[in-house]
Design a protein around this motif. Structure first.
Motif, PDB file in Angstrom:
ATOM      1  N   VAL A  31      27.505  36.956  41.185  1.00 17.49           N
ATOM      2  CA  VAL A  31      28.916  36.675  41.495  1.00 17.49           C
ATOM      3  C   VAL A  31      29.458  37.777  42.404  1.00 17.49           C
ATOM      4  N   THR A  32      30.688  37.613  42.872  1.00 13.88           N
ATOM      5  CA  THR A  32      31.289  38.660  43.707  1.00 13.88           C
ATOM      6  C   THR A  32      31.903  39.741  42.810  1.00 13.88           C
ATOM      7  N   ARG A  33      32.092  40.922  43.394  1.00 11.45           N
ATOM      8  CA  ARG A  33      32.687  42.025  42.629  1.00 11.45           C
ATOM      9  C   ARG A  33      34.103  41.659  42.180  1.00 11.45           C
ATOM     10  N   GLN A  34      34.777  40.846  43.002  1.00  9.06           N
ATOM     11  CA  GLN A  34      36.155  40.463  42.674  1.00  9.06           C
ATOM     12  C   GLN A  34      36.211  39.633  41.394  1.00  9.06           C
ATOM     13  N   THR A  35      35.153  38.874  41.135  1.00 11.05           N
ATOM     14  CA  THR A  35      35.111  38.081  39.899  1.00 11.05           C
ATOM     15  C   THR A  35      34.943  38.997  38.685  1.00 11.05           C
ATOM     16  N   ILE A  37      36.029  42.055  38.571  1.00 11.33           N
ATOM     17  CA  ILE A  37      37.350  42.691  38.428  1.00 11.33           C
ATOM     18  C   ILE A  37      38.293  41.759  37.664  1.00 11.33           C
ATOM     19  N   ALA A  38      38.289  40.467  38.048  1.00 12.53           N
ATOM     20  CA  ALA A  38      39.174  39.494  37.388  1.00 12.53           C
ATOM     21  C   ALA A  38      38.789  39.321  35.911  1.00 12.53           C
ATOM     22  N   ARG A  43      41.808  38.064  33.543  1.00 13.25           N
ATOM     23  CA  ARG A  43      42.514  37.032  34.311  1.00 13.25           C
ATOM     24  C   ARG A  43      41.651  35.813  34.573  1.00 13.25           C
ATOM     25  N   TYR A  44      40.400  35.867  34.162  1.00 15.87           N
ATOM     26  CA  TYR A  44      39.503  34.746  34.453  1.00 15.87           C
ATOM     27  C   TYR A  44      38.571  34.510  33.268  1.00 15.87           C
ATOM     28  N   PRO A  46      35.127  32.995  32.147  1.00 21.46           N
ATOM     29  CA  PRO A  46      33.898  32.578  32.826  1.00 21.46           C
ATOM     30  C   PRO A  46      33.357  31.268  32.265  1.00 21.46           C
TER      31      PRO A  46
END
Lengths: 71, 207
Positions: A31-35, A37-38, A43-44, A46
């Motif tokens: 996944v991306t680093r931003q995911t 972080i979220a 905030r997310y 999975p």
């Protein structure tokens, strides 16, 4: 997409695993680093597949990484 | 060859893009058969490529580090769809008459489209093997695509109602090229709104 009842221990587990960076965990899970972080910010929520990938990256079970946090 | 970030090159690229943008919209350009017609889109394309490459090799700290690759792509698409819509509207008098009648305008349109394709390919290429999109990006894309789809449907319905309910004598403007032009604008507007919605979703997700 913001606010989820699923809490996690990703940040703690990263530091317990040799201060693993978010980038390294992201690469290990595809996944991306931003995911990451979220996820750490709660905030997310999975997918089941990603939850298993993250748990596997730490060599732990899903319930050791994620837990349901009732309001 | 490794390209390093240089604020000077980034600023020069951005400046060239802005000057190119100015040429596209405010210089005599294609409609006056000026030999300078190609300068605007070319400067816009080259300047954008240089600025985009510099941006992609810039150390990812602060705000830049927070943006997902898909979010950067959405910003690029938003800027280009906006430029394309503005450019088409400023050349509406040409396109509503004939799409193929003015070669210089067609070349300029092609240059803007090719520039976008090249820049997005360069950005993707420079990211290498890094993950460019994951399930969170796809979830955001799905939500944003709904906005784009609804905008497109709204535009088509408006056009349908106007064409279907107006008396024939008031539809003199509705030549086949003009209707095709409006449908093309509707498509671009849907794309613009989808990209704007994508950026808003990422922004909300960060708060």
């Amino acid at each position: 997409m913001s606010g989820t009842p699923i809490a996690n221990e990703i940040r703690r587990l990263r530091f317990e695993h040799g201060e693993m960076t978010q980038e390294a965990l992201a690469q290990a899970c595809g996944v991306t680093r931003q995911t990451i972080i979220a996820l750490e910010a709660g905030r997310y929520a999975p997918s089941l597949e990603l939850a298993f990938r993250i748990a596997r990256a730490f060599g732990a079970g899903v319930e050791e990484v994620f837990r349901w946090e009732s309001a | 060859m490794e390209i390093r970030y240089s604020p000077v090159r980034f600023t020069a690229g951005l400046l060239a893009a802005v000057i190119g943008f100015w040429f596209v919209f405010w210089e005599p350009g294609p409609l006056d058969e000026s030999p300078l017609y190609a300068i605007g889109p070319l400067l816009l394309a080259i300047g954008s490529v240089v600025a985009a490459i510099q941006l992609s090799v810039r150390p990812r700290t602060g705000v830049a580090g927070m943006a997902a690759p898909a979010e950067i792509d959405a910003w690029l698409a938003l800027v280009y769809s906006g430029v394309l819509i503005a450019w088409l509207l400023s050349n509406a008098s040409v396109f509503t008459v004939s799409w193929m009648g003015n070669t210089t305008t067609s070349i300029a349109l092609l240059q803007i489209v090719v520039a976008y394709v090249v820049i997005s390919a360069v950005l993707r290429g420079r990211r290498g093997k890094a993950v460019q999109e994951d399930e969170r990006d796809r979830a955001i894309n799905r939500s944003a695509a709904r906005w784009g789809r609804h905008a497109l449907i709204a535009c088509v319905v408006v056009l349908m109602v106007v064409l279907g309910t107006s008396p024939a004598h008031r539809l003199a403007w509705a030549t086949p090229p003009a209707v095709a032009f409006l449908l093309f604008l509707a498509l671009l507007f849907g794309w613009l709104l989808e990209n704007a919605a994508t950026i808003v979703y990422y922004w909300r997700d960060r708060r």
